[in-house]
Design a protein around this motif. Structure first.
Motif, PDB file in Angstrom:
ATOM      1  N   VAL A 115      87.191  21.570  26.439  1.00  0.00           N
ATOM      2  CA  VAL A 115      85.994  21.371  26.031  1.00  0.00           C
ATOM      3  C   VAL A 115      85.973  20.084  25.070  1.00  0.00           C
ATOM      4  O   VAL A 115      85.344  19.193  25.076  1.00  0.00           O
ATOM      5  N   LYS A 116      87.153  20.113  24.333  1.00  0.00           N
ATOM      6  CA  LYS A 116      87.596  18.764  23.365  1.00  0.00           C
ATOM      7  C   LYS A 116      87.657  17.859  24.383  1.00  0.00           C
ATOM      8  O   LYS A 116      87.413  16.793  24.004  1.00  0.00           O
ATOM      9  N   ASP A 117      88.513  17.955  25.326  1.00  0.00           N
ATOM     10  CA  ASP A 117      88.674  16.620  26.165  1.00  0.00           C
ATOM     11  C   ASP A 117      87.613  15.965  26.656  1.00  0.00           C
ATOM     12  O   ASP A 117      87.235  15.019  26.881  1.00  0.00           O
ATOM     13  N   ALA A 118      86.706  17.257  27.505  1.00  0.00           N
ATOM     14  CA  ALA A 118      85.311  16.699  27.809  1.00  0.00           C
ATOM     15  C   ALA A 118      84.326  15.999  26.989  1.00  0.00           C
ATOM     16  O   ALA A 118      83.788  15.045  27.199  1.00  0.00           O
ATOM     17  N   ALA A 119      84.477  16.509  25.631  1.00  0.00           N
ATOM     18  CA  ALA A 119      83.721  15.817  24.683  1.00  0.00           C
ATOM     19  C   ALA A 119      84.303  14.438  24.382  1.00  0.00           C
ATOM     20  O   ALA A 119      83.425  13.380  24.263  1.00  0.00           O
ATOM     21  N   GLN A 120      85.640  14.410  24.372  1.00  0.00           N
ATOM     22  CA  GLN A 120      86.262  12.918  24.178  1.00  0.00           C
ATOM     23  C   GLN A 120      85.710  12.014  25.228  1.00  0.00           C
ATOM     24  O   GLN A 120      85.501  10.860  25.035  1.00  0.00           O
ATOM     25  N   GLN A 121      85.649  12.534  26.510  1.00  0.00           N
ATOM     26  CA  GLN A 121      85.306  11.758  27.500  1.00  0.00           C
ATOM     27  C   GLN A 121      84.060  11.171  27.733  1.00  0.00           C
ATOM     28  O   GLN A 121      83.652  10.408  28.084  1.00  0.00           O
ATOM     29  N   ASN A 122      83.181  11.828  26.721  1.00  0.00           N
ATOM     30  CA  ASN A 122      81.535  11.552  26.839  1.00  0.00           C
ATOM     31  C   ASN A 122      81.360  10.703  25.227  1.00  0.00           C
ATOM     32  O   ASN A 122      80.158  10.508  25.064  1.00  0.00           O
ATOM     33  N   VAL A 146      92.322  28.840  35.174  1.00  0.00           N
ATOM     34  CA  VAL A 146      91.341  28.146  36.031  1.00  0.00           C
ATOM     35  C   VAL A 146      92.184  26.769  36.371  1.00  0.00           C
ATOM     36  O   VAL A 146      93.352  26.391  35.854  1.00  0.00           O
ATOM     37  N   ASP A 147      91.513  26.053  37.398  1.00  0.00           N
ATOM     38  CA  ASP A 147      91.790  24.784  37.656  1.00  0.00           C
ATOM     39  C   ASP A 147      91.445  24.082  36.474  1.00  0.00           C
ATOM     40  O   ASP A 147      90.258  23.770  36.508  1.00  0.00           O
ATOM     41  N   ARG A 148      92.302  23.288  35.849  1.00  0.00           N
ATOM     42  CA  ARG A 148      91.850  22.585  34.652  1.00  0.00           C
ATOM     43  C   ARG A 148      91.245  21.603  34.955  1.00  0.00           C
ATOM     44  O   ARG A 148      90.026  21.260  34.317  1.00  0.00           O
ATOM     45  N   ARG A 149      91.527  20.955  36.190  1.00  0.00           N
ATOM     46  CA  ARG A 149      90.521  19.567  36.173  1.00  0.00           C
ATOM     47  C   ARG A 149      89.088  20.084  36.639  1.00  0.00           C
ATOM     48  O   ARG A 149      87.981  19.449  36.182  1.00  0.00           O
ATOM     49  N   ALA A 150      88.963  21.066  37.341  1.00  0.00           N
ATOM     50  CA  ALA A 150      87.594  21.524  37.881  1.00  0.00           C
ATOM     51  C   ALA A 150      87.041  21.985  36.587  1.00  0.00           C
ATOM     52  O   ALA A 150      85.751  21.784  36.420  1.00  0.00           O
ATOM     53  N   LEU A 151      87.401  22.760  35.559  1.00  0.00           N
ATOM     54  CA  LEU A 151      86.761  22.961  34.563  1.00  0.00           C
ATOM     55  C   LEU A 151      86.338  21.758  33.616  1.00  0.00           C
ATOM     56  O   LEU A 151      85.303  21.855  33.069  1.00  0.00           O
ATOM     57  N   THR A 153      85.898  18.843  34.786  1.00  0.00           N
ATOM     58  CA  THR A 153      84.710  18.137  35.395  1.00  0.00           C
ATOM     59  C   THR A 153      83.502  18.947  35.062  1.00  0.00           C
ATOM     60  O   THR A 153      82.250  18.176  34.682  1.00  0.00           O
ATOM     61  N   ALA A 154      83.531  20.114  34.970  1.00  0.00           N
ATOM     62  CA  ALA A 154      82.238  20.946  35.038  1.00  0.00           C
ATOM     63  C   ALA A 154      81.592  20.627  33.376  1.00  0.00           C
ATOM     64  O   ALA A 154      80.486  20.494  33.445  1.00  0.00           O
ATOM     65  N   VAL A 155      82.408  20.647  32.475  1.00  0.00           N
ATOM     66  CA  VAL A 155      82.030  20.531  31.275  1.00  0.00           C
ATOM     67  C   VAL A 155      81.734  19.125  30.865  1.00  0.00           C
ATOM     68  O   VAL A 155      80.703  18.981  30.258  1.00  0.00           O
ATOM     69  N   LYS A 156      82.501  18.334  31.553  1.00  0.00           N
ATOM     70  CA  LYS A 156      82.120  16.893  31.238  1.00  0.00           C
ATOM     71  C   LYS A 156      80.739  16.588  31.888  1.00  0.00           C
ATOM     72  O   LYS A 156      79.907  15.889  31.062  1.00  0.00           O
ATOM     73  N   ASN A 157      80.435  17.067  32.969  1.00  0.00           N
ATOM     74  CA  ASN A 157      79.001  16.820  33.399  1.00  0.00           C
ATOM     75  C   ASN A 157      77.964  17.469  32.667  1.00  0.00           C
ATOM     76  O   ASN A 157      76.898  17.013  32.343  1.00  0.00           O
ATOM     77  N   LEU A 158      78.274  18.697  32.083  1.00  0.00           N
ATOM     78  CA  LEU A 158      77.089  19.228  31.215  1.00  0.00           C
ATOM     79  C   LEU A 158      76.908  18.403  30.037  1.00  0.00           C
ATOM     80  O   LEU A 158      75.725  18.197  29.543  1.00  0.00           O
ATOM     81  N   ILE A 159      77.910  17.960  29.287  1.00  0.00           N
ATOM     82  CA  ILE A 159      77.792  17.244  28.088  1.00  0.00           C
ATOM     83  C   ILE A 159      77.110  15.834  28.380  1.00  0.00           C
ATOM     84  O   ILE A 159      76.233  15.416  27.650  1.00  0.00           O
ATOM     85  N   GLU A 160      77.497  15.332  29.705  1.00  0.00           N
ATOM     86  CA  GLU A 160      76.882  13.988  30.026  1.00  0.00           C
ATOM     87  C   GLU A 160      75.386  14.170  30.211  1.00  0.00           C
ATOM     88  O   GLU A 160      74.669  13.489  29.979  1.00  0.00           O
ATOM     89  N   ASN A 161      74.929  15.406  30.862  1.00  0.00           N
ATOM     90  CA  ASN A 161      73.565  15.381  31.126  1.00  0.00           C
ATOM     91  C   ASN A 161      72.792  15.671  29.780  1.00  0.00           C
ATOM     92  O   ASN A 161      71.807  15.043  29.789  1.00  0.00           O
ATOM     93  N   ALA A 162      73.724  16.567  28.812  1.00  0.00           N
ATOM     94  CA  ALA A 162      72.942  16.844  27.366  1.00  0.00           C
ATOM     95  C   ALA A 162      72.643  15.483  26.921  1.00  0.00           C
ATOM     96  O   ALA A 162      71.409  15.343  26.288  1.00  0.00           O
ATOM     97  N   ILE A 163      73.569  14.614  26.970  1.00  0.00           N
ATOM     98  CA  ILE A 163      73.463  13.007  26.394  1.00  0.00           C
ATOM     99  C   ILE A 163      72.009  12.600  26.875  1.00  0.00           C
ATOM    100  O   ILE A 163      71.370  11.771  26.422  1.00  0.00           O
ATOM    101  N   HIS A 164      72.433  12.446  28.348  1.00  0.00           N
ATOM    102  CA  HIS A 164      71.482  11.668  29.028  1.00  0.00           C
ATOM    103  C   HIS A 164      70.056  12.225  28.840  1.00  0.00           C
ATOM    104  O   HIS A 164      68.989  11.258  28.565  1.00  0.00           O
ATOM    105  N   ARG A 188      79.028  27.125  26.082  1.00  0.00           N
ATOM    106  CA  ARG A 188      77.692  26.710  26.077  1.00  0.00           C
ATOM    107  C   ARG A 188      77.724  25.286  25.571  1.00  0.00           C
ATOM    108  O   ARG A 188      78.345  24.879  24.779  1.00  0.00           O
ATOM    109  N   VAL A 189      77.047  24.559  26.383  1.00  0.00           N
ATOM    110  CA  VAL A 189      76.584  23.179  26.019  1.00  0.00           C
ATOM    111  C   VAL A 189      75.038  23.407  25.611  1.00  0.00           C
ATOM    112  O   VAL A 189      74.023  23.718  26.525  1.00  0.00           O
ATOM    113  N   ILE A 190      74.696  23.039  24.559  1.00  0.00           N
ATOM    114  CA  ILE A 190      73.264  23.053  23.882  1.00  0.00           C
ATOM    115  C   ILE A 190      72.704  21.918  23.596  1.00  0.00           C
ATOM    116  O   ILE A 190      73.526  21.107  22.637  1.00  0.00           O
ATOM    117  N   ASP A 191      71.566  21.378  23.935  1.00  0.00           N
ATOM    118  CA  ASP A 191      71.082  20.033  23.381  1.00  0.00           C
ATOM    119  C   ASP A 191      69.645  20.303  22.937  1.00  0.00           C
ATOM    120  O   ASP A 191      69.106  21.420  22.990  1.00  0.00           O
TER     121      ASP A 191
END
Ligand code: ADP
Length: 273
Positions: A115-122, A146-151, A153-164, A188-191
């Motif tokens: 989650v920290k990685d995904a947040a950083q990417q956004n 889990v497959d780290r890359r898949a997870l 990607t999933a969290v990164k997309n959710l945060i991206e949408n939340a911002i968007h 949980r990604v909450i916006d």
């Protein structure tokens, strides 16, 4: 009831007997239809920006001696080609999500790190809109297999949408929780954004579904993000759900099985937290 498609072969064995083979090909037919829809959608999505670029290029030629017009039209061309690039990139991501088997590349990871990685990417997009991404955590180490890359990607997309889909000066919270009683980890990604109408909630994970197609396209959306996200989560052995209050925000929840061996692993090699 769903229509079923049966394939019937009748063959003679000898003068007295015939053999009848019945095969249910409903699944295959459904799959073929889905594939055809997908190709139609992709063609349409590609054609729109490609057509716009052609038209804009023509217009720019006509307006060659007006610098303001040239600047305006070349800006539009850049935007349309960015849309094309986004779409192709998303298609590659979708293809990857659908074709890889996470089981093979599953490893023990701490969901909080992901989650920290995904947040950083956004971070750049968030800063651009003065949106504060807050990462919170409760319970013990949220270790999952889990497959780290898949997870990511999933969290990164959710945060991206939340911002968007949020106005400026709001907060996006990415919360990681370990639930020992249930044996799960939730992300949980909450916006505090525009929210999603109730009747759309179970459709947003479909490819190319958008609540507001014009708005999504205008802002560079492809309608593929959540389809990719869902695939990635399932590949990780998890589930995803959405909850929303139109006008006041959305919450996306990923639920994953807690890695049963996590505690012993923690004790032996200090992995995890
Ligand atoms: P897009 O590229 O259009 O964002 P997605 O698959 O990521 O495609 O999302 C599908 C649709 O779901 C979006 O077009 C939008 O209408 C809606 N949506 C997704 N995430 C959010 C969110 N956090 N808040 C409001 N609407 C959202």
């Amino acid at each position: 009831a769903r229509q079923r498609h049966l394939l019937i072969h009748v063959g003679a064995i000898d003068g007295h007997r015939v053999a009848v083979f019945i095969r249910d090909i409903s699944e295959r037919r459904r799959f073929e239809m889905m594939r055809r829809d997908f190709v139609t959608n992709v063609s349409h999505e590609l054609k729109t920006p490609a057509g716009a670029i052609a038209l804009l290029a023509e217009t720019i030629t006509d307006a060659a001696d007006d610098p303001d017009a040239v600047r305006y039209f070349s800006g539009r061309i850049s935007k349309e080609s960015e849309r094309l690039t986004n779409l192709v990139q998303r298609l590659i991501e979708l293809q990857r999500a659908e074709s890889t088997s996470g089981v093979a590349s599953a490893q023990q990871v701490d969901a909080l790190d992901v989650v920290k990685d995904a947040a950083q990417q956004n971070a750049v997009q968030a800063e651009h809109k003065h949106i504060d991404i807050r990462v919170t955590h409760s319970g013990g180490p949220a270790v999952v297999r889990v497959d780290r890359r898949a997870l990511t990607t999933a969290v990164k997309n959710l945060i991206e949408n939340a911002i968007h889909y949020s106005p400026s000066d709001t907060t996006v919270t990415a919360d990681v929780a370990r639930h020992d009683a249930e044996g799960t980890v939730t992300i949980r990604v909450i916006d505090q954004g525009i929210g999603i109408p109730e009747q759309s909630l179970d459709r947003i994970f479909e490819r190319f579904y958008r609540v507001d197609p014009a708005r999504s396209r205008d802002t560079g959306g492809t309608g593929l993000g959540l389809a990719i996200t869902k695939h990635c989560v399932e590949e990780c052995g998890g589930t995803i759900s959405a909850w929303s209050h139109e006008g006041s925000g959305s919450t996306f929840t990923i639920e994953l099985p807690l890695d049963g061996d996590a505690d012993e692993a923690d004790a032996s090699d200090g992995a995890g937290a």
